[in-house]
Design an enzyme around this catalytic site. Structure first.
Site, PDB file in Angstrom:
ATOM      1  N   TYR A   1      -8.631  14.912  -5.972  1.00  0.00           N
ATOM      2  CA  TYR A   1      -8.748  13.442  -6.024  1.00  0.00           C
ATOM      3  C   TYR A   1      -8.437  12.779  -4.688  1.00  0.00           C
ATOM      4  O   TYR A   1      -7.881  13.387  -3.812  1.00  0.00           O
ATOM      5  CB  TYR A   1      -8.032  12.823  -7.211  1.00  0.00           C
ATOM      6  CG  TYR A   1      -6.553  12.936  -7.444  1.00  0.00           C
ATOM      7  CD1 TYR A   1      -5.655  13.356  -6.493  1.00  0.00           C
ATOM      8  CD2 TYR A   1      -6.041  12.546  -8.699  1.00  0.00           C
ATOM      9  CE1 TYR A   1      -4.292  13.404  -6.771  1.00  0.00           C
ATOM     10  CE2 TYR A   1      -4.689  12.595  -8.982  1.00  0.00           C
ATOM     11  CZ  TYR A   1      -3.816  13.023  -8.002  1.00  0.00           C
ATOM     12  OH  TYR A   1      -2.484  13.058  -8.282  1.00  0.00           O
ATOM     13  N   GLU A   2      -8.899  11.545  -4.572  1.00  0.00           N
ATOM     14  CA  GLU A   2      -8.887  10.818  -3.287  1.00  0.00           C
ATOM     15  C   GLU A   2      -9.673  11.571  -2.213  1.00  0.00           C
ATOM     16  O   GLU A   2      -9.338  11.518  -1.033  1.00  0.00           O
ATOM     17  CB  GLU A   2      -7.452  10.551  -2.804  1.00  0.00           C
ATOM     18  CG  GLU A   2      -6.561   9.823  -3.774  1.00  0.00           C
ATOM     19  CD  GLU A   2      -7.125   8.489  -4.244  1.00  0.00           C
ATOM     20  OE1 GLU A   2      -7.994   7.932  -3.558  1.00  0.00           O
ATOM     21  OE2 GLU A   2      -6.704   8.019  -5.311  1.00  0.00           O
ATOM     22  N   GLY A   3     -10.734  12.218  -2.637  1.00  0.00           N
ATOM     23  CA  GLY A   3     -11.581  12.960  -1.695  1.00  0.00           C
ATOM     24  C   GLY A   3     -11.188  14.417  -1.633  1.00  0.00           C
ATOM     25  O   GLY A   3     -10.062  14.731  -1.279  1.00  0.00           O
TER      26      GLY A   3
END
Lengths: 598, 598
Positions: free
Chosen positions: A441-443
């Site tokens: 998550y968050e890239g």
């Protein structure tokens, strides 16, 4: 159940000995951030994390969050709501928010150890306050006075929490594809409609209201990611004076069943003409999103660090307790039926890998926080610009490397437990499952790698890389003749040269084949991370020359630095070779031939 | 839910093109193992795995096994019992057991692909028949005629299943510490008392009886691992004629709650004066255990392979379907809103890592099976001895490398799914959780590493290593001037020399410091695994010269071999450097200083 004691000694070492935080905070005008205050904040943060949050980690995993489908309400695990109330009462929510927005205005460098301890104690719980930060950053940067008064203030006070509503079922990385619509309603409000997924803390029972920051497209939006706007959409509508009104038409449709972080509510959020307000300019939402995202990325790096540290700690304890076989060099504990497994070289290999990556990673991450503080409070424009370039450069490294390492460290820590590590009651497998989200998550790591190489090195012409290389070189020059660390500096100088050379080679190759960038990105990222860590391990030894730590602490640093340089750093050889092999071995195969063996 | 199609094309390539199984089976006197028979067995095995077992994989994870505490009975997940009945009806249980013991007498090399498909389809289910194998091996090797008639026969027929009861709460690796006692009862029976943990398939509802092979100590046993004896203890007592009698006093006390393989019953087994029979000689149980263990270790390697292949397959499918961003070299699918993510270099890096390690690992594992067959059926004593040395040498490599790689491959495959991989419904996280057990049971990776370096290389004076090096060198000499693989042979020859040199260096250093062996073991193991895989990738290309596979298949092999040599094999650089750094960086730190940072 796994235990957690806060690594306060190492945190203080990093803050005060390695990063000279006292001197720096004074220089940057953080008048309140005196040593006394910082020590008290750290102690109190450790107490909250270990006494309040850590005991809720297992129950959060077992019970998880639950959705009442009829009402759309989400119940958090037992104790989570009460812990959040204590968090707010303790004044933690506004710790690093500037005083003009109602916060305490402490440096981010102080917020980082607090966050690390929260994540180590209870990663899932930490996600509820975490997501407020992104909303806070976005509203501080782009909100109107009214939006700040009505939405930002309760966020900073912790009365409400925030979310970041970006992802949709068909688009995660590629936000240009998003379908959520915002229709102007004639006044200053918009009707937001669409479905967002993977919304952390999208619904819960901890606060009276929830502030969603939502990416959506206006009717006249250009195609792609340049047509995205940012909106603030509260769970309950708010009146002009900020008082809570009726329920908005945004609702949690379902909760995801996940591999880990069961205590964190991962929601599908349905917006059905929900009332929202534009934040910032139309079609400029992506820029606002990056403001939210950058702090979130550093924060996820800290999640990796926190979980790793807890896993490492438990593996050490187990390795000291578990009796199995005798030492290869002869019995060490003749009064016991066998020696503790920490006498075995291979167990030590796993433990020292954890120690090297956790403690090195802590220095790496906290330095990024310090650069963040310098970027906003530095004395000169030059200093602020260099710090800003460093933060941008270090963010994908901190996010990706600390999370990749968390997967490795929780693996090794579980492995130290043997078969017992696979059993839930020891808590090690939860740490491994929880850590697993952090590289996603968050890239994902792949996205961080592209951000580092494509944007921070190539597009921004390597300002951050140059700054980092400059720090490494001046440190190595100053310590080249040091009896203890001169050898490390020689390795580091060589590595810095190789880092620069690889950057140039990739840039050249990418000029003739655009796939070369993506082909090199992951290995370049890891090469960068290991090089940065070598710098921090060498600097740690240098800092010990002047400090007066306990002998065991100093010996631990020296032995671990040696281990790092001898046994971890050679991984750069493999990464450099992979980078230099280029794109052809990756790109040649036709997509249909990948599974021709079936 | 994740899908599974059997990799029959690649399996046939490994069997018939790479390992020349038809010719070899004829030479070794497996008269029934004709190509027609083998093709039918593979097809039928694939059908059973994909149609019967694969659909039960998710429900096995969700529902798991349950214990009726009042009766000690264990219920397996829905459908598991019926699938087992089909397995028995299909005649699979005795597939590779010699005909004189009631089996079909097919080569182990045929059993391996069947087992791989079962594990890929449903790892947890596969554990129920798997554990019968160890009991079968032990009883074949050491059982009396009566024990073979009464216990072995129903095991081979699949009417009963077996277990291996080794581990106790305080001892896993260090079986010398075990406390389970066997008291002679004056007749030819013994009263077994003690608690065994982690007993796979210790209790279940699939068969009328369960045959426990139990390690215990006789009253006059010498201390340590030389005082262990092996007993057979049935769940229900058996009369002289083999008919089932009353319930024996062995009972499942609880089921472990695990990270994965929920469908596999992991039991705490309490023996309370249970009636048992000595297998083999008193105090020689450890040798018998190794007979059971060796096939079990290869089998766990196949579990790693199977799960990896399924994860890889699903990642490929997802990468071809999921649309996100455009290719770096320009739009590839203008009619779609974005390109499938398989166009991105970093996604390909992850997929090709899976392909290289799965397909190379398949050749490595199947070759070990062929050596196993040659060891018992080879034409000369010399041939059998060399094959036996090779099996012993390859077993820890197959077990440890294929399971370590399964952790990496399931990681990468999940990563290709982005956040969706973390969500249960896609089935990828189950594969990652299931794979995680494989580096732990039947001896952790660290134990395999010590077995390889300490026993197979050092104690046995490197017979297996020499045999493997000989194969590599003669292959490389024969292909040195080949246009396509000559370059790979040059790398491989260099690597073989380094492998031999590292072995010598470690032996020398261990002479002066016994910790050097344990310090080198893990990295030596991985170095060995990557070198073996390089050999199999080069040999795969050589085999393709003569075979007539489809073009996509051959292209897949060529591209993957290149990827392997350019991007995976450089990992040996890091492992060699770690080996050469020696023990000091591991052993210096005092145990108490590991966690001095808290």
């Amino acid at each position: 159940m796994s235990r957690y004691d806060a690594p306060l000694t190492d945190m203080r070492f990093v803050l005060f000995d390695l990063l000279q935080a006292e001197r720096e905070f004074a220089r940057l005008g953080f008048a309140d951030a005196t040593r006394d205050v910082l020590d008290a904040v750290l102690d109190e943060g450790a107490r909250f994390a270990t006494e309040v949050l850590a005991p809720l980690n297992a129950v959060g995993d077992e019970v998880g969050c639950s959705l009442d489908v009829a009402t759309g309400d989400v119940r958090t695990p037992p104790g989570f709501k009460q812990a959040y109330a204590q968090y707010v009462d303790g004044g933690w929510t506004g710790l690093v928010t500037p005083t003009e927005h109602g916060g305490q205005g402490l440096p981010h460098l102080v917020g980082f150890p607090i966050k690390e301890m929260i994540d180590a104690a209870n990663l899932a719980w930490g996600n509820f306050p975490l997501l407020s930060n992104g909303a806070t950053e976005a509203l501080m940067a782009f909100g109107t006075d009214w939006q700040r008064e009505v939405f930002l203030k309760p966020l900073v006070e912790g009365r409400w929490t925030g979310t970041m509503c970006l992802t949709e079922p068909h688009c995660g990385t590629d936000l240009g594809l998003l379908r959520t619509r915002a229709e102007p309603r004639g006044d200053d409000t918009y009707a937001i409609s669409g479905t967002k997924i993977f919304i952390t803390a999208g619904e819960h029972d901890m606060t009276d209201n929830i502030v969603h920051l939502v990416l959506a497209k206006l009717p006249d939006a250009p195609a792609g990611s340049r047509g995205i706007s940012l909106f603030v959409v509260p769970k309950f509508r708010v009146a002009q004076d900020g008082s809570i009104g009726e329920r908005n038409t945004v609702r949690c449709g379902s909760l995801e069943h996940k591999m880990g972080i069961h205590g964190s509510a991962t929601c599908v959020m349905n917006f059905d003409g929900a009332e929202g307000y534009l934040v910032g300019e139309p079609h400029k939402g992506l820029m606002a999103m990056f403001v939210m995202m950058n702090t979130a990325r550093l924060a996820v790096g800290l999640q990796g660090l926190g979980v790793s540290d807890r896993a490492y700690q438990n593996a050490v304890e187990y390795a000291k307790d578990r009796l199995q076989m005798r030492s290869a060099t002869g019995t060490k504990f003749p009064d016991k039926p066998a020696d503790p497994i920490i006498v075995h070289a291979d167990v030590r290999r796993m433990l020292l890998t954890g120690k090297a990556l956790v403690e090195g990673g802590r220095a790496l991450a906290y330095d990024a926080a310090m650069q963040f503080d310098i970027a906003s409070r530095g004395e000169s424009g030059t200093e602020r610009a260099q710090a800003d370039a460093l933060v941008g450069f270090l963010t994908p490294i901190v996010k990706a490397c600390l999370t990749e390492w968390s997967v490795e460290i929780t693996y090794d820590a579980l492995q130290c437990f043997g078969g017992h590590g696979y059993i839930r009651e020891h808590g090690m497998e939860q740490l491994a499952r929880d850590a697993r989200i952090t590289t996603l998550y968050e890239g994902t790591t792949g996205i961080q790698a592209l951000d580092l190489l494509g944007r921070k090195v190539m597009q921004l012409k390597g300002a951050g890389l140059e700054a980092m290389l400059g720090r490494i070189r001046s440190f190595c020059e100053a310590n080249a003749n040091d009896r203890e660390i001169g050898g490390y500096c020689a390795s580091l100088t060589h590595l810095a040269g190789q880092w620069q050379q690889l950057s140039i080679e990739i840039a050249q190759r990418t000029g003739s084949d655009a796939d070369e960038l993506g082909a090199a990105a992951y290995d370049y990222l890891m090469f960068s991370g290991y090089t940065c860590l070598a710098y921090w391990w060498a600097r740690s030894l240098a800092a010990l020359r002047d400090a007066t730590p306990t002998t065991a602490f100093a010996e631990g640093k020296r032995a671990t630095a040696r281990f790092y340089f001898e046994r971890i750093l050679p991984r750069t050889l493999a990464h450099a070779a992979a980078i230099r092999s280029g794109a052809p071995s990756l790109m040649a195969l036709d997509a249909e031939a990948f599974d021709a063996g079936r």
